[in-house]
Design an enzyme around this catalytic site. Structure first.
Site, short mmCIF file in Angstrom:
data_model
loop_
_atom_site.label_atom_id
_atom_site.label_comp_id
_atom_site.label_asym_id
_atom_site.label_seq_id
_atom_site.Cartn_x
_atom_site.Cartn_y
_atom_site.Cartn_z
N LYS A 175 0.84 -1.20 0.00
CA LYS A 175 0.00 0.00 0.00
C LYS A 175 0.87 1.25 0.00
O LYS A 175 1.80 1.37 0.79
CB LYS A 175 -0.91 -0.01 1.23
CG LYS A 175 -1.82 -1.24 1.29
CD LYS A 175 -2.56 -1.34 2.60
CE LYS A 175 -1.63 -1.61 3.77
NZ LYS A 175 -2.35 -1.94 5.01
N THR A 208 -7.63 9.20 9.10
CA THR A 208 -7.31 7.96 8.38
C THR A 208 -7.08 6.80 9.34
O THR A 208 -6.53 5.77 8.94
CB THR A 208 -6.07 8.15 7.51
OG1 THR A 208 -4.97 8.61 8.32
CG2 THR A 208 -6.33 9.16 6.40
N GLY A 210 -7.43 3.48 11.09
CA GLY A 210 -8.08 2.24 10.72
C GLY A 210 -8.08 1.93 9.24
O GLY A 210 -8.69 0.96 8.80
N THR A 211 -7.35 2.73 8.46
CA THR A 211 -7.35 2.53 7.00
C THR A 211 -6.85 1.15 6.61
O THR A 211 -7.47 0.45 5.81
CB THR A 211 -6.48 3.61 6.32
OG1 THR A 211 -6.96 4.90 6.68
CG2 THR A 211 -6.53 3.46 4.82
N GLY A 212 -5.69 0.74 7.17
CA GLY A 212 -5.12 -0.55 6.81
C GLY A 212 -5.99 -1.71 7.25
O GLY A 212 -6.18 -2.68 6.50
N CYS A 213 -6.52 -1.62 8.48
CA CYS A 213 -7.42 -2.68 8.97
C CYS A 213 -8.63 -2.81 8.06
O CYS A 213 -9.05 -3.92 7.70
CB CYS A 213 -7.89 -2.35 10.39
SG CYS A 213 -6.59 -2.11 11.61
#
Length: 268
Positions: A175, A208, A210-213
């Site tokens: 990412k 942002t 919690g974006t990866g989760c």
């Protein structure tokens, strides 16, 4: 059959990341969510003030309870802060039928607080990466997994994705959200030769958390519904982009607020 996905991850008491974000993403994408808690965090939009690891026997008990009864179609793995927790989860996956496994190698919170001990990185690579159908590191996580510098451009991202495939991953989504420039570019690379960039405009917001989760759990939701890996990743990219774009319509806390998981459902 009802599509069921499981998140094996830590709890975020502030509700923006971890298991809470995963269950929201599952629900927003039409999938029933179950969970296995690996750690509890005392956390809000300003940072993480404490971490309590769930006892190993209770982690194992949750895994056995969930997978012995529910027809799980996909599994997302998030925060695993200790070596023995990683080992327990690996044993549980081997003993049950987890469906496609999405591994989000969570290492640092959005606030900068560390979530994975240095001693656990090697165990994660040895025990869980080979069991995952896809791993979803950001630029910093990919560099830490490979013990190298941060990829400075798209060529560097591709080189690191290829190295991660060589270490046992079946597919890699690196990412680029922590990069620079007008576009946020993610790279999907798989063993079967699939390789393409997912690009979208970079959104100017501080919300942002919690974006990866959310991205990794949305991929798991797509896989639980029977989508191909490429389609699940593409749909997840579109969903998280919209969730980030709508994040500023929420007013949660005074720090890094969460993305808007239910942007398609709540009234503006």
């Amino acid at each position: 059959m009802t599509a069921i996905a499981v998140t094996i991850a830590g709890s975020d008491s502030g509700g923006g990341a971890g298991v809470q974000a995963d269950l929201k993403a599952f629900s927003a994408n039409g999938v029933y969510g179950a969970s296995v808690l690996t750690a509890l965090t005392a956390q809000n939009t300003l940072g993480v003030s404490a971490i309590h690891d769930v006892p190993l026997e209770f982690v194992r008990a949750q895994i056995d309870a969930v997978y012995s009864d529910l027809a799980v179609k996909a599994t997302k793995i998030g925060m695993l802060s200790r070596v023995d927790t990683i080992q327990a989860v690996a044993e549980g996956l081997k003993a049950h039928a987890p469906g496609p496994v999405v591994l989000d190698p969570v290492m640092v919170a959005a606030s900068g607080d560390p979530l994975l001990a240095d001693s656990a990185v090697a165990t994660l690579m040895a025990e869980l990466v080979p069991l995952a159908d896809i791993i979803t590191p950001n630029l910093h996580e990919a560099a830490r997994m490979l013990e190298t510098g941060l990829a400075g451009d798209e060529a560097g991202m591709k080189a690191q994705a290829e190295k991660l495939l060589g270490l046992g991953a079946k597919a890699v989504l690196i990412k680029g959200g922590h990069g620079e420039g007008a576009e946020s570019a993610d790279l999907l690379l798989t063993r079967d030769g699939t390789s393409y960039w997912l690009r979208d405009r970079r959104i100017d917001t501080g919300n942002t958390h919690g974006t990866g989760c959310t991205l990794s759990s949305t991929i798991a939701a797509g896989l639980a519904k029977g989508l191909s890996m490429a389609q699940a990743v593409a749909d997840a990219k579109a969903y998280i982009q919209a969730a980030i774009a709508a994040a500023d319509t929420l007013q949660i806390g005074s720090g890094h607020g969460p993305v808007h998981h239910f942007h398609g459902y709540w009234s503006k």
